[in-house]
Every structure is written in structure tokens, then in C-alpha cells.
Scaffold this motif. Structure first.
Motif, PDB file in Angstrom:
ATOM      1  N   UNK A   1       0.827  -1.198   0.000  1.00 10.75           N
ATOM      2  CA  UNK A   1       0.000   0.000   0.000  1.00 10.75           C
ATOM      3  C   UNK A   1       0.869   1.258   0.000  1.00 10.75           C
ATOM      4  N   UNK A   2       1.989   1.214   0.720  1.00 13.25           N
ATOM      5  CA  UNK A   2       2.918   2.348   0.682  1.00 13.25           C
ATOM      6  C   UNK A   2       3.427   2.573  -0.742  1.00 13.25           C
ATOM      7  N   UNK A   3       3.736   1.454  -1.422  1.00 14.71           N
ATOM      8  CA  UNK A   3       4.187   1.573  -2.819  1.00 14.71           C
ATOM      9  C   UNK A   3       3.115   2.250  -3.676  1.00 14.71           C
ATOM     10  N   UNK A   4       1.869   1.824  -3.499  1.00 12.42           N
ATOM     11  CA  UNK A   4       0.774   2.435  -4.245  1.00 12.42           C
ATOM     12  C   UNK A   4       0.668   3.920  -3.938  1.00 12.42           C
ATOM     13  N   UNK A   5       0.834   4.269  -2.660  1.00 14.74           N
ATOM     14  CA  UNK A   5       0.753   5.680  -2.272  1.00 14.74           C
ATOM     15  C   UNK A   5       1.821   6.492  -2.980  1.00 14.74           C
ATOM     16  N   UNK A   6       3.045   5.964  -2.992  1.00 17.03           N
ATOM     17  CA  UNK A   6       4.123   6.743  -3.597  1.00 17.03           C
ATOM     18  C   UNK A   6       3.884   6.939  -5.090  1.00 17.03           C
ATOM     19  N   UNK A   7       3.425   5.881  -5.773  1.00 13.22           N
ATOM     20  CA  UNK A   7       3.227   6.069  -7.211  1.00 13.22           C
ATOM     21  C   UNK A   7       2.013   6.958  -7.487  1.00 13.22           C
ATOM     22  N   UNK A   8       0.996   6.907  -6.612  1.00 11.36           N
ATOM     23  CA  UNK A   8      -0.116   7.835  -6.785  1.00 11.36           C
ATOM     24  C   UNK A   8       0.352   9.271  -6.576  1.00 11.36           C
ATOM     25  N   UNK A   9       1.254   9.465  -5.616  1.00  9.79           N
ATOM     26  CA  UNK A   9       1.814  10.799  -5.428  1.00  9.79           C
ATOM     27  C   UNK A   9       2.559  11.248  -6.686  1.00  9.79           C
ATOM     28  N   UNK A  10       3.227  10.305  -7.353  1.00 11.79           N
ATOM     29  CA  UNK A  10       3.866  10.637  -8.623  1.00 11.79           C
ATOM     30  C   UNK A  10       2.856  11.082  -9.658  1.00 11.79           C
ATOM     31  N   UNK A  11       1.715  10.387  -9.712  1.00 13.37           N
ATOM     32  CA  UNK A  11       0.663  10.795 -10.651  1.00 13.37           C
ATOM     33  C   UNK A  11       0.149  12.194 -10.298  1.00 13.37           C
ATOM     34  N   UNK A  12       0.041  12.481  -9.005  1.00 12.75           N
ATOM     35  CA  UNK A  12      -0.405  13.820  -8.596  1.00 12.75           C
ATOM     36  C   UNK A  12       0.576  14.874  -9.072  1.00 12.75           C
ATOM     37  N   UNK A  13       1.872  14.571  -8.967  1.00 11.59           N
ATOM     38  CA  UNK A  13       2.871  15.542  -9.421  1.00 11.59           C
ATOM     39  C   UNK A  13       2.718  15.771 -10.925  1.00 11.59           C
ATOM     40  N   UNK A  14       2.456  14.694 -11.674  1.00 12.42           N
ATOM     41  CA  UNK A  14       2.259  14.865 -13.114  1.00 12.42           C
ATOM     42  C   UNK A  14       1.035  15.717 -13.408  1.00 12.42           C
ATOM     43  N   UNK A  15       0.056  15.729 -12.489  1.00 17.96           N
ATOM     44  CA  UNK A  15      -1.137  16.553 -12.686  1.00 17.96           C
ATOM     45  C   UNK A  15      -0.975  17.940 -12.083  1.00 17.96           C
ATOM     46  N   UNK A  16       0.251  18.333 -11.765  1.00 24.50           N
ATOM     47  CA  UNK A  16       0.554  19.672 -11.238  1.00 24.50           C
ATOM     48  C   UNK A  16      -0.086  19.911  -9.888  1.00 24.50           C
ATOM     49  N   UNK A  17      -0.210  18.850  -9.078  1.00 30.41           N
ATOM     50  CA  UNK A  17      -0.731  19.007  -7.722  1.00 30.41           C
ATOM     51  C   UNK A  17       0.360  18.620  -6.738  1.00 30.41           C
ATOM     52  N   UNK A  18       1.414  19.451  -6.675  1.00 30.13           N
ATOM     53  CA  UNK A  18       2.575  19.083  -5.861  1.00 30.13           C
ATOM     54  C   UNK A  18       2.234  19.046  -4.382  1.00 30.13           C
ATOM     55  N   UNK A  19       1.434  20.024  -3.945  1.00 21.66           N
ATOM     56  CA  UNK A  19       1.106  20.049  -2.522  1.00 21.66           C
ATOM     57  C   UNK A  19       0.344  18.797  -2.131  1.00 21.66           C
ATOM     58  N   UNK A  20      -0.587  18.387  -2.996  1.00 19.71           N
ATOM     59  CA  UNK A  20      -1.363  17.202  -2.660  1.00 19.71           C
ATOM     60  C   UNK A  20      -0.481  15.960  -2.643  1.00 19.71           C
ATOM     61  N   UNK A  21       0.516  15.911  -3.529  1.00 23.26           N
ATOM     62  CA  UNK A  21       1.439  14.768  -3.510  1.00 23.26           C
ATOM     63  C   UNK A  21       2.186  14.708  -2.182  1.00 23.26           C
ATOM     64  N   UNK A  22       2.691  15.867  -1.733  1.00 25.14           N
ATOM     65  CA  UNK A  22       3.422  15.886  -0.463  1.00 25.14           C
ATOM     66  C   UNK A  22       2.503  15.523   0.691  1.00 25.14           C
ATOM     67  N   UNK A  23       1.286  16.084   0.662  1.00 26.01           N
ATOM     68  CA  UNK A  23       0.342  15.785   1.751  1.00 26.01           C
ATOM     69  C   UNK A  23      -0.030  14.310   1.758  1.00 26.01           C
ATOM     70  N   UNK A  24      -0.163  13.749   0.581  1.00 28.92           N
ATOM     71  CA  UNK A  24      -0.518  12.322   0.491  1.00 28.92           C
ATOM     72  C   UNK A  24       0.567  11.459   1.113  1.00 28.92           C
ATOM     73  N   UNK A  25       1.824  11.745   0.750  1.00 33.27           N
ATOM     74  CA  UNK A  25       2.914  10.942   1.301  1.00 33.27           C
ATOM     75  C   UNK A  25       2.996  11.130   2.809  1.00 33.27           C
TER      76      UNK A  25
END
Lengths: 292, 102
Positions: free
Chosen positions: A114-138
Motif C-alpha cells: 500500500x505504501x508503494x501504491x501511495x508513492x506512485x499515486x503521489x507521482x501521478x499527482x505531481x504529473x497533474x501539477x498538484x505538488x502540494x497534494x502529492x506531499x500531503x498524500x505521502x
């Protein structure tokens, strides 16, 4: 009425559909069979590996079809925004990690996938220009929620008979799934419908004007337009904290003697330094306590 | 960001949601069941962010913050309940509580 009829589903959109409905159906059935074989059960480990390979194959076919479509559309309209190549990596890691979360018989490994899934989802968030949400997610998921999960797993998981078998030391409820056929059928039927609807309609709502999109703009939006939701979030978190403490506390029996001892005043302690004898020296000056 | 990009992200979010749903239905360990609900939250959050990026406003990110808040609250309450249930029956099996069926 045949599915390819132009009147079906309004306006001949199926003719331009990216994923043919038959392909979606076949992919979902294949992936469903693969997932069913991969789910924890008392089958041979080789069978589960075959199931994983089947599910992976379906995922690869889906990815290949979508990739070909994206490449073709990028070639026909070179100035349109294109998919980032990292999207494919992150999407594959996300989906495979999620599949392992669901199908791994050991809960600790599920949490790690699940941690792996979280990190790659955070990567997808970064690709969608949502950097803050990626950091908050991690921070929130991988940092806070997962630690809570692992703590509860360690608290509540009792290990049973250990041995060399791959499923040794696991409880029966971790090894045997509940209604795997029904769940796979329902789930992959839903997935088929979702994929069909998502890729069915070219040209939906046109994207509106792009405003400022960074973390600063997000903060300004949060604390001006969406202030109420921030307050509601705070109230929800406080309520959840109080509720969790109230639920999980344990009533500790206190004996009568302990309660009496707590209510009595503590005994007087001699804390005057002049009454403390000093041993261990022959020098009479050192025997005197230094004043001030 | 165009239609094509949006559809790919929506597909990943939908697949994530469905995998979490299957896990919630099949797994019998209470902890793993709640882990699967977190997977479903992930799928929803990805969809919200993708729609926000597609429409060029911040509504999707604000909604995702709310989703994260709800997920954190749910995790704390659910894990408290799991610990409580574990103390009662000394097992994490969801089938141990089948008398709660209506």
C-alpha cells in the motif's frame, strides 16, 4: 439492437470509441479470472502465480491499447498536450501495487504494498501539477496512517504454527478468501462499465481557463473561498480523535488499596540539605554544607 | 491538459477503486479490509485531482484535502474499533461477527 448500431447509446459515439466493448469485456473477464486465481486461497502457489501472470497480461493488453491510441492521437495533433511518459510507469506501479495489497495473504506485506501504491499515486499527482497534494498524500498516508496500521497489525496479529510452507504462521482468515468468484465478477463488471464509459465519449466538457495552479493559489483558495470546509475538517479530526480514544481505551481494574494510597497525602520527605550527613572525607570543611 | 490525458487518469482511478472494492469484499482480515477502503479513497482522490487539472481550477484539490481528512478520521476510528473487536473475540476474522447480520 446490436452494440455497433449508431442509435445505441445516442449518436453513434461507439464508432469512435477507443476501446471496443468486446475488447473491454474480454479484458475484464481475463483479469477477473486472473485475480480470482491470485486471491489468497489454499491452492498451490503455482496456481496463484499463473493467476498473477494472467492478470498482468490483461493489464499489459489494456496498457498497450491505450498507449497506441495516445501515440496515434499525439501524432495527429502535435500541438495538443500529451501524456507524460512517466504516467505509464506510475500507473503500472499503482495498479500492480494495489493488486498485491488485495491479494497478498500477509497483512504486513499488504501494508507495505500500500505504501508503494501511495508513492506512485503521489507521482501521478505531481504529473497533474498538484505538488502540494502529492506531499500531503505521502505525509498523511505513508507517514501517519500506515504507521497506525502497522501498529495495529503488530498488536492484533497472533502468529500461529510456524513452519516452512509459504502460508505457515498465518491465520485461517488470512489464507481463505470470502466469496472470491462473486466479488471478482461484480468488481470486474463494474470495472468494465467504468472503462467503457470513460473511453466512450470523445469531446465532453471543454477545459475552462487555467488559473494560477500552485501551492500558493491553493492556500489562498482554501482560506478564502473554502474556509468553511477547513473548519469542518478540523472539527471532524477532533471528533475522530476523541472518538478513537473513547473507543479504544481499556478499563483497568484498580484495587481498593491502590485507590486509598492515591487519595492519601504523600509522606513527608526530609528535603532540608543540612540534615543530610556527608560521609567519605576527612576534611572537616567539606563536611559543612556550602551556604548559598 | 486535454480529454485524452483526463481519460487515462480516470481509468487508473477507476481501476484502483475496483481493486479496492474486490479486496473489501474478499478479504476476511478486518485490518486488510480497511486497507482496501483506503485504496478506494486513493482512486477517488486521483479522479478528483484529474478533474481539477482538467478544468483548470483548484476545486479538485480542495476536495482531495477533504478526502484525506475523512480518510485519516476513518483510519483512526476504524482501527480503534478493530482493536476493540479483537479484544472481545481474540480474532481479526470478520466472519466472527456474522451474528451482526440483520
Amino acid at each position: 439492437m446490436p452494440l455497433s448500431d449508431p442509435g445505441f447509446f445516442g449518436g453513434g459515439l461507439l464508432a469512435q470509441a477507443v476501446l471496443h466493448p468486446v475488447l473491454v469485456l474480454v479484458l475484464c473477464i481475463v483479469a477477473g479470472i486472473g485475480t480470482f486465481l491470485l486471491l489468497p486461497s489454499r491452492r498451490e502457489p503455482a496456481t496463484r502465480k499463473i493467476g498473477g501472470a494472467i492478470a498482468l497480461l490483461a493489464l499489459l493488453v489494456l496498457g498497450a491499447v491505450l498507449f497506441r491510441w495516445a501515440a496515434g492521437s499525439a501524432a495527429s495533433a502535435p500541438d495538443a498536450p500529451k501524456l507524460n511518459p512517466y504516467f505509464w510507469i506510475f500507473a503500472a506501479v499503482t495498479v500492480i501495487g494495489a493488486l498485491r495489497v488485495v491479494t497478498h495473504p500477509r497483512p504486513v506485506y499488504s501494508a507495505l504494498y500500500f505504501v508503494l501504491t501511495i508513492f506512485s499515486t503521489a507521482g501521478l499527482f505531481v504529473l497533474l501539477a498538484a505538488e502540494f497534494m502529492a506531499a500531503a498524500l505521502v505525509l498523511i498516508y505513508a507517514g501517519a496512517i500506515l504507521v497506525t496500521y502497522v501498529f495495529v497489525i503488530m498488536l492484533a496479529q497472533q502468529s500461529q504454527n510456524s513452519g516452512d510452507q509459504p502460508l505457515a504462521g498465518l491465520a485461517e482468515y488470512d489464507v481463505v478468501s470470502r466469496e472470491p468468484i462473486t466479488a471478482c465478477a461484480v468488481g470486474f463488471a463494474l470495472m468494465g462499465v467504468l472503462l467503457f464509459v470513460i473511453f466512450d465519449r470523445p469531446g465532453g466538457l471543454p477545459p475552462s481557463a487555467t488559473g494560477p495552479f500552485d501551492t500558493r493559489a491553493l492556500g489562498e483558495t482554501l482560506f478564502s473561498r473554502d474556509l468553511l470546509s477547513v473548519e469542518v475538517a478540523g472539527v471532524i479530526l477532533t471528533l475522530a480523535m476523541v472518538g478513537a480514544i473513547a473507543i479504544a481505551r481499556r478499563r483497568v481494574p484498580v484495587s481498593q488499596a491502590d485507590r486509598l494510597r492515591e487519595t492519601q497525602p504523600p509522606p513527608q520527605v526530609a528535603d532540608n540539605p543540612h540534615t543530610i550527613p556527608i560521609y567519605g572525607t576527612d576534611n572537616p570543611r567539606q563536611k559543612a554544607y556550602p551556604e548559598a | 491538459m486535454n480529454e485524452l490525458v483526463l481519460q487515462h487518469y480516470l481509468a487508473v482511478g477507476g481501476i484502483l477503486f475496483v481493486i479496492g472494492l474486490i479486496g473489501f469484499m474478499t478479504r476476511r482480515n478486518l485490518i486488510v479490509m480497511f486497507l482496501c477502503t483506503e485504496l478506494m479513497f486513493q482512486g477517488c482522490a486521483l479522479n478528483l485531482i484529474a478533474f481539477g487539472a482538467y478544468h483548470g481550477n483548484l476545486g479538485g484539490q480542495v476536495f482531495t484535502i477533504m478526502v484525506l481528512v475523512i480518510a485519516a478520521a476513518e483510519a483512526s476510528l476504524a482501527l480503534g474499533l478493530v482493536v476493540l473487536l479483537f479484544r472481545h473475540k481474540n480474532t481479526l476474522d470478520a466472519n466472527a461477527w456474522r451474528e451482526l447480520k440483520g
